[in-house]
Design an enzyme around this catalytic site. Structure first.
Site, PDB file in Angstrom:
ATOM      1  N   ASN B 223      26.500  40.146  88.214  1.00 54.42           N
ATOM      2  CA  ASN B 223      26.512  39.600  89.583  1.00 54.42           C
ATOM      3  C   ASN B 223      25.080  39.328  90.076  1.00 54.42           C
ATOM      4  O   ASN B 223      24.125  39.401  89.310  1.00 54.42           O
ATOM      5  CB  ASN B 223      27.263  40.564  90.515  1.00 54.42           C
ATOM      6  CG  ASN B 223      26.568  41.918  90.611  1.00 54.42           C
ATOM      7  OD1 ASN B 223      25.399  42.073  90.267  1.00 54.42           O
ATOM      8  ND2 ASN B 223      27.295  42.905  91.089  1.00 54.42           N
ATOM      9  N   GLN B 268      38.849  26.432  83.582  1.00 55.61           N
ATOM     10  CA  GLN B 268      37.533  26.690  84.147  1.00 55.61           C
ATOM     11  C   GLN B 268      37.661  27.147  85.591  1.00 55.61           C
ATOM     12  O   GLN B 268      37.025  28.121  86.020  1.00 55.61           O
ATOM     13  CB  GLN B 268      36.687  25.411  84.099  1.00 55.61           C
ATOM     14  CG  GLN B 268      35.226  25.649  84.255  1.00 55.61           C
ATOM     15  CD  GLN B 268      34.729  26.647  83.214  1.00 55.61           C
ATOM     16  OE1 GLN B 268      34.192  27.678  83.595  1.00 55.61           O
ATOM     17  NE2 GLN B 268      34.955  26.403  81.951  1.00 55.61           N
ATOM     18  N   HIS B 271      38.249  30.851  86.786  1.00 63.52           N
ATOM     19  CA  HIS B 271      37.225  31.891  86.709  1.00 63.52           C
ATOM     20  C   HIS B 271      36.784  32.361  88.088  1.00 63.52           C
ATOM     21  O   HIS B 271      36.530  33.533  88.312  1.00 63.52           O
ATOM     22  CB  HIS B 271      35.972  31.365  85.997  1.00 63.52           C
ATOM     23  CG  HIS B 271      36.015  31.539  84.518  1.00 63.52           C
ATOM     24  ND1 HIS B 271      36.064  32.765  83.925  1.00 63.52           N
ATOM     25  CD2 HIS B 271      36.030  30.638  83.504  1.00 63.52           C
ATOM     26  CE1 HIS B 271      36.092  32.622  82.604  1.00 63.52           C
ATOM     27  NE2 HIS B 271      36.083  31.346  82.323  1.00 63.52           N
ATOM     28  N   GLU B 336      27.804  22.975  81.017  1.00 60.73           N
ATOM     29  CA  GLU B 336      27.930  24.141  80.146  1.00 60.73           C
ATOM     30  C   GLU B 336      28.944  23.849  79.016  1.00 60.73           C
ATOM     31  O   GLU B 336      28.639  24.005  77.849  1.00 60.73           O
ATOM     32  CB  GLU B 336      28.400  25.321  81.004  1.00 60.73           C
ATOM     33  CG  GLU B 336      28.527  26.617  80.254  1.00 60.73           C
ATOM     34  CD  GLU B 336      29.221  27.693  81.098  1.00 60.73           C
ATOM     35  OE1 GLU B 336      29.798  27.362  82.154  1.00 60.73           O
ATOM     36  OE2 GLU B 336      29.207  28.858  80.673  1.00 60.73           O
ATOM     37  N   HIS B 337      30.145  23.422  79.410  1.00 69.45           N
ATOM     38  CA  HIS B 337      31.196  23.085  78.441  1.00 69.45           C
ATOM     39  C   HIS B 337      31.487  21.597  78.551  1.00 69.45           C
ATOM     40  O   HIS B 337      31.735  21.102  79.651  1.00 69.45           O
ATOM     41  CB  HIS B 337      32.507  23.810  78.766  1.00 69.45           C
ATOM     42  CG  HIS B 337      32.381  25.301  78.834  1.00 69.45           C
ATOM     43  ND1 HIS B 337      32.237  25.980  80.031  1.00 69.45           N
ATOM     44  CD2 HIS B 337      32.382  26.243  77.862  1.00 69.45           C
ATOM     45  CE1 HIS B 337      32.160  27.285  79.788  1.00 69.45           C
ATOM     46  NE2 HIS B 337      32.238  27.480  78.491  1.00 69.45           N
ATOM     47  N   ASP B 370      36.045  29.671  73.727  1.00 77.45           N
ATOM     48  CA  ASP B 370      35.719  30.859  74.528  1.00 77.45           C
ATOM     49  C   ASP B 370      36.021  32.145  73.774  1.00 77.45           C
ATOM     50  O   ASP B 370      35.347  33.154  73.980  1.00 77.45           O
ATOM     51  CB  ASP B 370      36.558  30.876  75.815  1.00 77.45           C
ATOM     52  CG  ASP B 370      36.043  29.901  76.848  1.00 77.45           C
ATOM     53  OD1 ASP B 370      34.900  29.439  76.711  1.00 77.45           O
ATOM     54  OD2 ASP B 370      36.793  29.586  77.788  1.00 77.45           O
ATOM     55  N   HIS B 429     -16.297  33.233  68.272  1.00 78.45           N
ATOM     56  CA  HIS B 429     -15.311  32.541  67.433  1.00 78.45           C
ATOM     57  C   HIS B 429     -16.011  31.706  66.357  1.00 78.45           C
ATOM     58  O   HIS B 429     -15.625  31.710  65.191  1.00 78.45           O
ATOM     59  CB  HIS B 429     -14.440  31.616  68.291  1.00 78.45           C
ATOM     60  CG  HIS B 429     -13.425  32.319  69.135  1.00 78.45           C
ATOM     61  ND1 HIS B 429     -13.755  33.137  70.182  1.00 78.45           N
ATOM     62  CD2 HIS B 429     -12.058  32.312  69.089  1.00 78.45           C
ATOM     63  CE1 HIS B 429     -12.632  33.606  70.750  1.00 78.45           C
ATOM     64  NE2 HIS B 429     -11.596  33.123  70.099  1.00 78.45           N
TER      65      HIS B 429
END
Lengths: 439, 439
Positions: B223, B268, B271, B336-337, B370, B429
């Site tokens: 969360n 989706q 969710h 995302e998908h 998934d 260097h």
């Protein structure tokens, strides 16, 4: 004024060793609340006022007064002219370094950065497509610590990845431009370059303004303001890492000329008073010899004040029981740069788990890796090599999973998915899987 | 009570399209200052008081009163017993999903995650060594949204990478344990598990306490408190990504049964009310057909209230001129998908640049991916697929550059390095490189 470089002498057999070792390593990445708040304000202002805010902050912080953003863009002609104006040996050195950095990153892409896929026994296709980012921003520090080599190290992997739009930002306090930085941008194939810096440059790249295009990722080192700004915009854009002070750890078996090792410790210490140089060796006489070379060579070094302070405050020459113990200590430190200065470096390399870059054998001075061996010099600092990697082609690529379930595959997978989805109380997921199953 | 799922109907030929499209996509990741401050306090307290602070917050936020940290550890026996207590079909589904996820990630490691090196013409060795992280923490959300599949998706890639110490944390409000989550931890081979959550769990993993071992990286969703805590400890430890609400975008050519697509949009939307489901199609009649299936199927769904709100507030059915335009819009969203629900998905796949996972063809419902197709379900959200990747084996590995400059190589590289180092004012260097050159 005389300077003394007195790194701590520790021995792993001392009762006090753990305490002294922890104290030497201690470095706090704690951020300054005042800086945090100023950065938050600058970000909010650039997000709101765009170009106007960038112009204001550039005037205020860099003393660079211009009437429009167009005056802050470096044209391709200007970059090219900077390159052409360099002495021949600098031009050749830049080109030769760029060539080697490019070949190394091409090998990296070929080894670990290509798309792949396979089909399972049901004909279902599974894999990943690897694609370049569209547009990236490269932050190049300006002012006294302006490093053209960092331009190559950031821009070339982006180029090799296939990024089509590489935007460089570099502050030019009081309008003073560093020709080597401009030339490096030309050699590395930077697409656009702006003379802005600080939190305002990070904000412009992250949010976009009328003039500065919004990028997908910002890489490159910077001061505390830049680091704080990068951390704040992380999520909206990608970022590489938050760099702390640079470090070198040398594991020596005593076979390398001690003046070489002394100079390698200097080459880290000269960056910054907070830089850390540590030598681990099972031979006390060799540690003495390196300290003698430190004393002998220090007066010759133009940056001797910084070197002396860095070595005295943060450096250490540590006597270990054996090379195995030295390797174990090295893993606890997870150094940015790790030199294995041994006649038999491949004996020790497999024992070394955590390091940004491992330099094997007496001929491999860190400085060769910093400029032109090929691997990237942007490396994880402050022990973050435990979980992060050198900047690379992979930082400028991203992956998309590919799945093509065959009709036969859907029959089998559908049942498994439905059981698990019902178990999670996600009936829509279960039904979507079941619909593909033939009755 | 009757629910209505009314996704916005848009058309790319409408004059208002750009405005309406931008409005639908808008989602602000802005953080709540009050949450930020509480998280900062919790982190500081756990850093200072360790176990005692973790016990206090667990009592306060999870209603879980125990006398010692030992009572918050789940034993291996308890995980095993949870697995053995499951109905056969759940046991088999978990094992079958784990097997497929493992094979996919093994292929991923083989394709893109192995060490590599080469020697140049001077005999100089260049490459990268790829090694697993030592210890990682996996955050698994508890309470009503407890997802055993997420345990598999986080722990298995870590296992395949070779991580030897995988620590799971999962809050168990009021002490209620989810047997599927415990069983998944058993199947995935989690090494230790603690019933703690929230910012206090992230703090315990990042700083370590007397009981909870300090890890190198923390992955897994959570969360707003968890997300804020992860962002704050980033740098001290690695983190995966900050997840926003989940999204699906379906590109349809009209050849897939419209009820399949409707259910995919539901899967989706169910969710979370903030989840986003978008369908792009060049066929208006097909969009109508999908809307009819949405109306027909919605009353059957147990989570219809969430689905209706998510689709009405954030969903869209968008008419495009053609599939090419649909692909271009998809690239702007970087979902995302991404389902390519077409008779000819391989025609469109090359046009798709930015997506977490691409599901090709009508049989490839997102839900199969998934749970059990094999690829990871932890994917970049909110357009971050433009610059980031699915969780993978690479998240549990890191790289160390390898450089062994030969004596011959040092003669050539030393000159280039010295020129560039003098150009940057770093004489240490330059001298370190020059010392390796024979006179």
């Amino acid at each position: 004024m005389e300077f003394v470089a007195a790194p701590a002498r520790l021995s792993t057999t001392d009762a006090q060793f753990e305490h002294d070792f922890a104290q030497r390593l201690h470095w706090s990445a704690d951020t300054d609340a005042a800086i945090e708040q100023r950065v938050a304000d600058i970000l909010a202002d650039v997000q709101k006022r765009g170009d106007a805010a960038v112009l204001d902050y550039t005037a205020r912080f860099d003393g660079l007064q211009v009437s429009s953003m167009a005056a802050l863009e470096l044209s391709k002609q200007e970059l090219k002219a900077a390159f052409e104006g360099l002495p021949t040996e600098q031009r050749e050195a830049l080109e030769s370094a760029a060539r080697r950095v490019r070949s190394y990153h091409e090998a990296q892409k070929k080894a670990n950065g290509e798309s792949w896929s396979y089909r399972d026994e049901d004909g279902t296709l599974l894999g990943q497509k690897v694609t370049p980012l569209d547009r990236v921003g490269i932050y190049v520090p300006g002012g006294k610590a302006a490093y053209p080599s960092s331009v190559l190290m950031n821009a070339i992997p982006a180029h090799v990845a296939g990024v089509e739009d590489i935007i460089m930002v570099v502050p030019t306090p009081q309008g003073v431009k560093n020709p080597l930085v401009l030339a490096a941008a030309y050699v590395a194939g930077v697409h656009r370059a702006f003379t802005i810096g600080g939190a305002q440059a990070v904000a412009a790249l992250a949010y976009g303004t009328a003039t500065i295009p919004k990028v997908d990722k910002i890489t490159g080192p910077g001061n505390a303001y830049v680091a704080s700004a990068k951390k704040r915009v992380f999520g909206l854009v990608g970022i590489d890492m938050i760099a702390g002070p640079s470090e070198i750890l040398v594991l020596a078996d005593g076979s390398t000329p001690p003046d070489w090792v002394a100079m390698d410790l200097f080459s880290q210490a000269e960056h910054d008073e907070l830089a850390q140089s540590i030598l681990l060796c099972p031979d006390a006489a060799y540690l003495d010899a390196v300290q003698r070379e430190i004393d002998r060579l220090l007066p010759e070094m133009p940056r001797k004040a910084i070197i002396a302070k860095s070595l005295s405050d943060r450096g250490a020459l540590i006597l270990t029981r054996d090379m195995e113990e030295a390797c174990a200590l090295s893993n606890r430190i997870a150094p940015e740069h790790l030199e294995v200065s041994s006649r038999d470096p491949h004996r020790w390399e497999p024992l070394l788990k955590h390091a940004g870059a491992i330099f094997l054998g007496a001929y491999t001075s860190e400085s060769l890796g910093d400029y032109c061996a090929g691997p990237n010099h942007v490396l994880p600092t402050s022990g973050t090599a435990r979980f992060s990697s050198p900047l690379g082609v992979y930082d400028f690529q991203k992956r998309s999973s590919l799945i093509e379930v065959s009709e036969a595959g859907a029959q089998v997978l559908g049942k498994t998915a439905a059981v698990l989805a019902y178990g999670e109380g996600l009936q829509g997921h279960a039904r979507a899987a079941e619909m593909r199953i033939k009755r």
